[in-house]
Scaffold this motif. Structure first.
Motif, short mmCIF file in Angstrom:
data_model
loop_
_atom_site.label_atom_id
_atom_site.label_comp_id
_atom_site.label_asym_id
_atom_site.label_seq_id
_atom_site.Cartn_x
_atom_site.Cartn_y
_atom_site.Cartn_z
N GLY A 134 42.62 37.35 45.21
CA GLY A 134 42.61 38.77 44.89
C GLY A 134 42.19 39.08 43.48
N VAL A 135 41.69 38.08 42.72
CA VAL A 135 41.24 38.29 41.35
C VAL A 135 39.72 38.21 41.35
CG1 VAL A 135 41.38 37.52 38.96
CG2 VAL A 135 43.36 37.28 40.48
N LEU A 136 39.05 39.29 40.91
CA LEU A 136 37.60 39.42 41.03
C LEU A 136 36.99 39.89 39.72
CD1 LEU A 136 37.61 41.52 44.33
CD2 LEU A 136 37.23 39.06 44.20
N THR A 137 35.68 39.69 39.57
CA THR A 137 34.90 40.40 38.57
C THR A 137 34.26 41.60 39.24
OG1 THR A 137 32.87 39.15 39.01
CG2 THR A 137 34.39 38.24 37.34
N THR A 138 33.68 42.49 38.43
CA THR A 138 33.02 43.66 39.01
C THR A 138 31.89 43.27 39.95
OG1 THR A 138 33.44 44.75 36.90
CG2 THR A 138 32.05 45.92 38.46
N LEU A 216 49.21 37.14 35.08
CA LEU A 216 49.01 37.51 36.48
C LEU A 216 50.18 36.94 37.28
CD1 LEU A 216 45.20 36.90 37.12
CD2 LEU A 216 46.36 39.01 36.45
N LEU A 217 50.73 37.76 38.17
CA LEU A 217 51.89 37.37 38.95
C LEU A 217 51.50 37.12 40.40
CD1 LEU A 217 54.32 40.10 37.56
CD2 LEU A 217 53.96 37.78 36.69
N GLY A 218 52.27 36.27 41.05
CA GLY A 218 52.07 36.03 42.47
C GLY A 218 51.59 34.64 42.78
N ARG A 219 51.92 34.17 43.98
CA ARG A 219 51.45 32.89 44.48
C ARG A 219 50.80 33.13 45.84
NH1 ARG A 219 53.17 28.69 41.52
NH2 ARG A 219 54.89 29.06 40.06
N GLY A 220 49.68 32.51 46.04
CA GLY A 220 48.93 32.77 47.27
C GLY A 220 48.06 34.00 47.11
N ARG A 221 48.70 35.14 46.81
CA ARG A 221 47.98 36.40 46.57
C ARG A 221 48.60 37.06 45.36
NH1 ARG A 221 43.35 39.13 48.77
NH2 ARG A 221 43.36 41.16 47.72
N VAL A 222 47.78 37.65 44.49
CA VAL A 222 48.30 38.32 43.32
C VAL A 222 49.26 39.43 43.75
CG1 VAL A 222 46.37 39.97 43.17
CG2 VAL A 222 47.68 39.41 41.13
N VAL A 237 52.77 46.15 36.58
CA VAL A 237 52.12 47.04 37.54
C VAL A 237 51.92 46.25 38.83
CG1 VAL A 237 50.13 48.50 38.04
CG2 VAL A 237 50.92 48.23 35.67
N ASP A 238 52.51 46.73 39.93
CA ASP A 238 52.36 46.05 41.22
C ASP A 238 50.97 46.27 41.77
OD1 ASP A 238 55.02 45.24 41.10
OD2 ASP A 238 55.74 47.03 42.13
N CYS A 239 50.37 45.22 42.30
CA CYS A 239 49.03 45.31 42.90
C CYS A 239 48.76 44.05 43.70
CB CYS A 239 47.96 45.50 41.82
SG CYS A 239 47.87 44.13 40.66
N ASP A 240 47.77 44.10 44.57
CA ASP A 240 47.34 42.89 45.28
C ASP A 240 45.90 42.52 44.95
OD1 ASP A 240 45.82 44.75 46.66
OD2 ASP A 240 46.91 44.55 48.54
N THR A 241 45.30 43.27 44.00
CA THR A 241 43.92 43.01 43.58
C THR A 241 43.80 43.31 42.09
OG1 THR A 241 43.10 43.67 45.77
CG2 THR A 241 41.49 43.59 43.98
N VAL A 242 43.13 42.42 41.37
CA VAL A 242 42.85 42.64 39.94
C VAL A 242 41.35 42.45 39.73
CG1 VAL A 242 43.29 41.92 37.57
CG2 VAL A 242 45.14 41.82 39.27
#
Length: 419
Positions: A134-138, A216-222, A237-242
Motif C-alpha cells: 500500500g506504499v506507492l509513488t505518484t 509507517l505503521l502496519g504489517r502486511g498492509r499499511v 493518521v489511519d490509512c491503508d495507502t500512502v
C-alpha cells in the motif's frame, strides 16, 4: 548472443516530451535517420498517465498530449521504437540496446539523452517502519489507476503538498479513494492558492504543514502514518495507502555509465546553453537535467536542442568550453550550468532551498556584475525560478566561474521568509 550492429545519424534515448520534440525537430531539419529509443511499451512519457487537463491548450489531457507528440515525431519522419532499453555504451557515440528483436549495437553521429526523472521511493527517503503493502509513488499510483485500472485502497495519506501531490490527490479521487490528508515537512504548502483551496474546500482534504513522516505503521498492509509536527507532537493518521510524491531525481544512470560529468546541484548531466554535455556529440535535455519541470517546458527544451544538434552535425556550432555556473545558498542549483558566450539562453531554471520574499537574483563573474533580476513574487522550495539568459553574451570565456546569488537592492542578502 550476437549483437546486430547498425548505424543511424542521431539516437534519442527517451520517448517523453523532450525526446520526442528533439526527434521531431531533427527530422524536420533533414539530418538523416533519427531514432527514438523508449523502454516503455508505449511512447509519450509521464503525460500518458496524467489524466488531468492543462497540457498544451486548455482542456487537453496528458494522454491526449502524449499521443499528439508521438504522432508529430512520427509524422516528421523520426523512428520511434518502443520496448527498447539502452543498457550501456560500446563507444563514445555507440549504444548497446536490448528489445523485442534482441540485442543491438547502434552507432550514431550524435546522441541525445532524454531519460527524464523519477521519484525517490520510501526506501530512498529512509522512512522508518515495516515494509507493508500500500506504499506507492505518484508514478506507480497513476499507472495503477489510469493505465491498469487497479484498486489501490480506500483511505490514503499523500506525502507532499505541491503540484505533484495535487496530481496524486486527483488520481486517488478518480479511483474512489478517500484522502485523509496532504502532508509536507515544509513550513508551508507548495500548492499555490487555487490548488490549496481546491484541496481544502473542494475536496475536504486538510493540508498539514510542518509534518514529517516519522514512521509507517502496519504489517502486511499499511494501517497508518505517524507524523512528527514542528512542536514535537506525534500524531497518527489511519490509512491503508500512502503515496510519496515529489522528491524527483534525474534518471542519470546511462549518462553516468558513459562518463558524462554530472552537476553536483541538479545531479543530472552538466550542460551548457546548447544542451551539450562534456562528452563530444552527447547532448542532454528535459528532466534528466532538472527534476522536474512541466511537459511543455521539457518539449520546449527538446525543440531548442534539435537546433544545437544540427549545428554540431554540420559543424556550425560554437566551440566547446566555457566557465561553470555556480549558485550560492539559499539557491540549490541552476540549469544549464555552463556558460558559453556564443550560445544564447532564453532562460535558466533555478531552485531555492527555502522560501524567499521577492528576491533579487544577481549574476557575477570575477567580481563583475553581469545581470540583476527582480522576482516579483514569493519564491518557494520545489517551485521553479526562471532567470533571463541575455547576460551570457557578457561572459568572459577565459574567466572564472559565473556565480548566481540572492541579493538585495544594494547587493546585500535578502532575508528568507520564516513562516
Amino acid at each position: 548472443m550476437t549483437r546486430r550492429q547498425r548505424s543511424v545519424d542521431v539516437i534519442v534515448v527517451g520517448g517523453g516530451p523532450a525526446g520526442l520534440a528533439a526527434a521531431r525537430g531533427l527530422a524536420d531539419y533533414g539530418v538523416g535517420v533519427v531514432e527514438v529509443l523508449e523502454r516503455e511499451a508505449v511512447a509519450g512519457g509521464v503525460p500518458r498517465h496524467c489524466h488531468h487537463r492543462g497540457f498544451g491548450r486548455w482542456g487537453v489531457t496528458g494522454p491526449q498530449y502524449a499521443a499528439r507528440t508521438v504522432e508529430a515525431a512520427l509524422g516528421s519522419g523520426a523512428r520511434v521504437r518502443t520496448g527498447v532499453t539502452a543498457t550501456g555504451w560500446a563507444g563514445p557515440l555507440t549504444l548497446d540496446t536490448t528489445g523485442p528483436h534482441g540485442l543491438e549495437r547502434i552507432a550514431a553521429r550524435a546522441v541525445v539523452l532524454a531519460t527524464g526523472a523519477r521519484e525517490r521511493p520510501r526506501s530512498a527517503r529512509l522512512v522508518p517502519g515495516t515494509r507493508p503493502a500500500g506504499v506507492l509513488t505518484t508514478g506507480e499510483l497513476q499507472q495503477a489507476v489510469h493505465l491498469h485500472g487497479q484498486r489501490v485502497g480506500s483511505r490514503a495519506v499523500v506525502v507532499g503538498a505541491d503540484h505533484v501531490g495535487y496530481a496524486a490527490l486527483s488520481a486517488l479521487r478518480r479511483a474512489g479513494v478517500t484522502v485523509a490528508a496532504l502532508t509536507t515537512e515544509e513550513p508551508r504548502h507548495q500548492l499555490g492558492r487555487a490548488w490549496a483551496a481546491a484541496a481544502r474546500l473542494g475536496h475536504g482534504v486538510p493540508v498539514l504543514t510542518g509534518a514529517t513522516v516519522a514512521e509507517l505503521l502496519g504489517r502486511g498492509r499499511v494501517s497508518g502514518v505517524r507524523l512528527r509536527h514542528r512542536d514535537g507532537r506525534l500524531t497518527t493518521v489511519d490509512c491503508d495507502t500512502v503515496v510519496f510524491t515529489g522528491d524527483f531525481v534525474p534518471d542519470h544512470e546511462l549518462a553516468r555509465r558513459g562518463g558524462v560529468a554530472l552537476d553536483p546541484g541538479t545531479r543530472g548531466p552538466a550542460v551548457d546553453g546548447a544542451f551539450r554535455t562534456g562528452a563530444d556529440g552527447v547532448f542532454a535535455v528535459g528532466n534528466v537535467l532538472h527534476a522536474v519541470e512541466p511537459a511543455l517546458w521539457a518539449a520546449r527544451e527538446g525543440a531548442l536542442a534539435a537546433d544545437a544538434v544540427r549545428g554540431f552535425l554540420d559543424g556550425s556550432g560554437p566551440a566547446q568550453g566555457g566557465p561553470a555556473i555556480e549558485v550560492a545558498a539559499p539557491l540549490r542549483w541552476v540549469a544549464p550550468n555552463r556558460a558559453v558566450p556564443q550560445v544564447p539562453v532564453d532562460a535558466f531554471v533555478l531552485r531555492t532551498s527555502q522560501a524567499l520574499t521577492r528576491p533579487v537574483l544577481v549574476v557575477t563573474q570575477d567580481g563583475r556584475r553581469l545581470h540583476r533580476q527582480y522576482v516579483p513574487r514569493r519564491a518557494l522550495p520545489h517551485r521553479t525560478l526562471h532567470l533571463a539568459g541575455r547576460w551570457t553574451r557578457s561572459v568572459d570565456a577565459a574567466g572564472g566561474p559565473v556565480r548566481i546569488t540572492v541579493g538585495g537592492p544594494r547587493g546585500g542578502i535578502l532575508g528568507a521568509a520564516t513562516e
